[in-house]
Design an enzyme around this catalytic site. Sequence first.
Site: not given
Length: 455
Positions: A164, A292, A208, A237, A288, A116
């Site tokens: 995550g 997936r 976010h 989240k 970022e 990142k």
Amino acid sequence: MFRKILIANRGEIALRVARACRELGVPSVAVYSTADSRSAAVRYADETVHIGPPPVKQSYLNIPNIIEAALKCGADAIHPGYGFLSEDADFAEICRDNGITFIGPTPEVMHRIADKATVRGLMADAGLPVLPGSDGSVGTAAEAREIAAEIGFPLVVKAAAGGGGRGIAVVREAADLSAVFRETRATAQALFGDPSVYLERYLPSAAHVEAQILCDGYGTALHLGERDCSLQRRKQKLVEETPSPRLSEHQRAWLGEYAVTAARAVDYLGAGTVEFLADEEGRLTFMEINGRIQVEHPATEMATGVDIVTEQIRVAAGERLSWTQQDVTVRGVAIECRVNAEDPVRGFRPTPGPLTVFRPPAGPFTRVDSGFAEGDTVAAHYDSLLAKVIVWAPTRKEAIARLTRALEEFQVGSEQVATTIPLVRELLAQPAFLAGRHSTVFVDEFLAARAEPPA
């Protein structure tokens, strides 16, 4: 199209992929640990293969067993779902070496976006706005102090290989930097096998916001609007919605263009997300890229009508996307809520056990994705996600009312299993959320205030 797809995952995402396979006319293979021998995905799939005992390192992270299962059953593709091996570039490369298509980005792209700290530089070069921070990874505490003097406090120390919401620490004062820097490097090594960290300016009251992207191998890259994921606890989240209540139409257009630019800059293939922070004035900065399918993809499916998992499989099979950017329209408002087997009253402690009651809600424009049924057992070895409740309505006010009604209907639990449903219902009624002005720290501040003793 593929002959057969092996699903290297479990729970609701394994069942979701198996359903997409059924609609495409492709046989599906569910792998399972001993603890999941009677799971919904195992009951639904066309074939099943046992890959090991309950611990994930011996089953869902056991690459030799998964590859052997795919070769043995004749699967020519593997869908990794999310979590587990979904962002493991080495696994994707091993799939390719064995003549198996990994349904996701190429190993080269996965390596490119995994660091990142490096991808921040790539995005800045591509013209995306980034927060002030370090140029790449930071090796020593002394170097961190020099960079911090330039970007100022508060700042965050982030694991370069993180994901995550893990491997992130906020530093508010210079006196704390050296200790937090060393601790975060140790955490990064323990969690991700890589101690590399980088520094970035911290936005205390940010939203976010992430853009869903789809890219094929023929040069088409498109976005499916954005999701607001600001309602989160400790960077995990809880509720996601599309579109974001924080963005204007002008800001929304910029975010979509940024997302497509980011995808093209790394030669992205498949489904993924480009994630941003939006400050109180709505200014966007890149955070970022996640390579997936996301847990919250159903909210976008409900609002756009695009079957993201099916498109993901088609692209991996070498087909063109079925949609163009002009075809994509976000209609109304969709909200997704995660229901976890955790007890908010006791510090969100996981509550595994038998589901003596499990009766999901129904009704108009209400979708429930779950890998459980009444009588199943929530295993202690895995993530605590029980279900995702997704609703759609013409307006945000109506969508919140519909989700509140659905959660009131949801009957789930036992003497052992508690859930996060009561907390989420309480959060949905808070004025800050109703007004769409909540930030990523809202839930943590709400819980801290509730825990304080009365004056």
